[in-house]
Motif scaffolding. Structure first.
Motif, PDB file in Angstrom:
ATOM      1  N   ALA A  49       0.822  -1.206   0.000  1.00  0.00           N
ATOM      2  CA  ALA A  49       0.000   0.000   0.000  1.00  0.00           C
ATOM      3  C   ALA A  49       0.858   1.258   0.000  1.00  0.00           C
ATOM      4  N   VAL A  50       1.961   1.226   0.733  1.00  0.00           N
ATOM      5  CA  VAL A  50       2.833   2.400   0.819  1.00  0.00           C
ATOM      6  C   VAL A  50       3.616   2.571  -0.482  1.00  0.00           C
ATOM      7  N   LYS A  51       4.181   1.476  -0.977  1.00  0.00           N
ATOM      8  CA  LYS A  51       4.951   1.553  -2.226  1.00  0.00           C
ATOM      9  C   LYS A  51       4.076   2.004  -3.394  1.00  0.00           C
ATOM     10  N   ASN A  52       2.805   1.604  -3.378  1.00  0.00           N
ATOM     11  CA  ASN A  52       1.893   1.965  -4.469  1.00  0.00           C
ATOM     12  C   ASN A  52       1.146   3.275  -4.209  1.00  0.00           C
ATOM     13  N   LYS A  53       1.512   3.950  -3.103  1.00  0.00           N
ATOM     14  CA  LYS A  53       0.878   5.221  -2.719  1.00  0.00           C
ATOM     15  C   LYS A  53      -0.632   5.078  -2.526  1.00  0.00           C
ATOM     16  N   ALA A  54      -1.052   3.904  -2.107  1.00  0.00           N
ATOM     17  CA  ALA A  54      -2.475   3.649  -1.850  1.00  0.00           C
ATOM     18  C   ALA A  54      -2.801   3.968  -0.396  1.00  0.00           C
ATOM     19  N   LEU A  55      -2.574   5.217  -0.033  1.00  0.00           N
ATOM     20  CA  LEU A  55      -2.867   5.713   1.310  1.00  0.00           C
ATOM     21  C   LEU A  55      -3.980   6.738   1.173  1.00  0.00           C
ATOM     22  N   VAL A  56      -5.125   6.449   1.778  1.00  0.00           N
ATOM     23  CA  VAL A  56      -6.282   7.334   1.641  1.00  0.00           C
ATOM     24  C   VAL A  56      -6.705   7.842   3.021  1.00  0.00           C
ATOM     25  N   ILE A  57      -7.394   8.962   3.021  1.00  0.00           N
ATOM     26  CA  ILE A  57      -7.723   9.665   4.272  1.00  0.00           C
ATOM     27  C   ILE A  57      -9.237   9.704   4.473  1.00  0.00           C
ATOM     28  N   MET A  58      -9.649   9.501   5.730  1.00  0.00           N
ATOM     29  CA  MET A  58     -11.045   9.756   6.085  1.00  0.00           C
ATOM     30  C   MET A  58     -11.097  10.189   7.554  1.00  0.00           C
TER      31      MET A  58
END
Length: 339
Positions: free
Chosen positions: A302-311
Motif C-alpha cells: 500500500a505504501v509503495k503503491n501510494k495507496a494511502l487514503v484519508i477519512m
C-alpha cells in the motif's frame, strides 16, 4: 483534501434528503427496548445531553439543537451540514466528560454512543447512576451487540458478526420517535440508504477484492496501532467497497503491533484524521509521513503503491459518518486508479 471531501459530502447530504411519506406523530407514553433495558417516555425530552459525536450528529440532523443542552466526546469536527446548528449547543469537552459536568446541565435525557461513555465499562457513569436521578438514558444499539467487553483493553469489546447500517437506522428511528420528529428520522434514513446502495452498486465487478487496514491512531510510532477490527464499521466499509479487512481479529478496536500489520500487507491503508489532537499520530499527515519514512512500513504494498487514503476517524465508529467516510475512500480510490 479533507476540506474538499467534507464540503462535497456535506452538500450532497444536505441536498439529498428527499420527501418521505408522512409518519404518525409519537403517542406518549412511549416505551422503547434499548440494550436490554426498558425505557418509558411520558413526553419528549427537553434537556438532552449527547455523549458521543454520532449521537450529537443524529440529533442535529433531526433538527433537535434546541432540545440539546450539551455534547461531549468529539473525535472530529462536526458534519458541515449541521455546523451552524451545532454552534448553538454547548460542548462540555471533546474528550470524556465528568459525571458532574453532565449533571450541571440539568438534563432529563442522556444518549451515549459508546460503552466507555455510559455502560458497564464507562469512564463517566453507568446507566443506573442516571436512573437513580430520574434521568432517562439511551445507548447506541450498534454497541450493544458487542460482547466480552471486559477482555478488551479498549473497553469496546468483540464483535462476532459484521456490523451493518441496520442498527444505526434503528437508532435514528428510535431517537426520532422519542422526540416526536419521525418524519425527519425517515428522511435521514432514506438518504443514508440511497448512499449505501450507490456505493454497493459501484463496487468493482471484476472479482478483485482489495484488502484494507484502517488506522485510527497510535500514542507514538513505536507503540501498537489502534485499528478497525474484522467486523467493525471499518470491516463494513471494506465490504461495502467490494473489499476485505486485512485485520482478522473480532476485537472492535484492537491495538496491533507493526510486525503483524506489515505481515498483513494490505493493498490500501486508510489513515484517519482525528481532530482532538491527543497524540501526534492523530493527524493524517503524520501517519502518512511515518508510513513513508519508516524502513519497515515503507515496504508494504500500500505504501509503495501510494495507496494511502484519508477519512475522518469518526467514520470508524458506528455512525452517520461511516457512509460519508466510505464515499470519501471511494473518491480517492478512483483518483488512484484502484476503482
Amino acid at each position: 483534501m479533507m476540506k474538499r471531501l467534507f464540503a462535497a459530502v456535506g452538500f450532497c447530504a444536505f441536498a439529498g434528503f428527499a420527501a418521505t411519506p408522512a409518519t404518525a406523530a409519537t403517542t406518549y407514553p412511549l416505551t422503547i427496548e434499548n440494550c436490554g433495558a426498558t425505557v418509558t417516555f411520558n413526553k419528549a425530552p427537553e434537556r438532552a445531553v449527547a455523549l458521543g459525536q454520532n449521537n450529537a450528529e443524529i440529533m442535529l440532523l433531526l433538527g433537535l439543537q434546541d432540545k440539546m443542552v450539551g455534547t461531549a466526546f468529539w473525535p472530529n469536527k462536526v458534519l458541515p451540514q449541521v455546523a451552524e446548528a451545532n454552534a448553538k449547543v454547548k460542548v462540555l469537552t471533546v474528550e470524556f466528560p465528568t459525571f458532574e459536568s453532565i449533571l450541571a446541565q440539568n438534563p432529563d435525557f442522556v444518549t451515549a454512543a459508546l460503552p466507555t461513555l455510559v455502560g458497564p465499562t464507562s469512564k463517566v457513569a453507568k446507566r443506573e447512576d442516571f436512573d437513580k436521578l430520574g434521568i432517562s438514558t439511551y445507548l447506541s444499539p450498534s454497541m450493544c451487540a458487542l460482547d466480552d467487553m471486559s477482555k478488551d483493553k479498549s473497553g469496546y469489546g468483540n464483535r462476532s458478526k459484521l456490523w451493518n447500517m441496520e442498527t444505526l437506522y434503528k437508532e435514528i428511528d428510535d431517537l426520532s420517535q422519542i422526540f416526536d420528529v419521525a418524519d425527519k428520522g425517515q428522511a435521514v434514513i432514506a438518504d443514508l440508504k440511497k448512499r449505501e446502495a450507490a456505493l454497493r452498486a459501484d463496487a468493482p465487478k471484476d472479482g478483485k477484492k482489495l484488502s484494507y487496514v484502517f488506522w485510527f491512531s497510535s500514542p507514538s510510532p513505536s507503540a501498537d496501532a489502534y485499528l478497525g477490527g474484522k467486523n467493525s464499521p471499518s470491516g463494513y466499509i471494506a465490504d461495502l467497497l467490494g473489499g476485505t479487512n486485512a485485520i482478522t481479529t473480532e476485537t472492535e478496536s484492537p491495538a496491533i503491533g507493526w510486525e503483524t500489520i506489515i505481515a498483513a500487507n494490505p493493498d490500501v491503508i486508510v489513515v484517519t484524521q482525528v481532530d482532538r489532537n491527543r497524540w501526534e499520530l492523530d493527524k493524517a499527515d503524520s501517519k502518512i509521513k511515518f508510513l513513508n519514512s519508516d524502513p519497515a512500513t515503507s515496504q508494504m504494498n500500500a505504501v509503495k503503491n501510494k495507496a494511502l487514503v484519508i477519512m475522518p476517524a469518526q467514520a470508524m465508529n458506528p455512525s452517520v459518518q461511516t457512509i460519508y467516510g466510505a464515499e470519501q475512500i471511494a473518491q480517492q480510490l478512483k483518483t488512484l486508479g484502484l476503482k
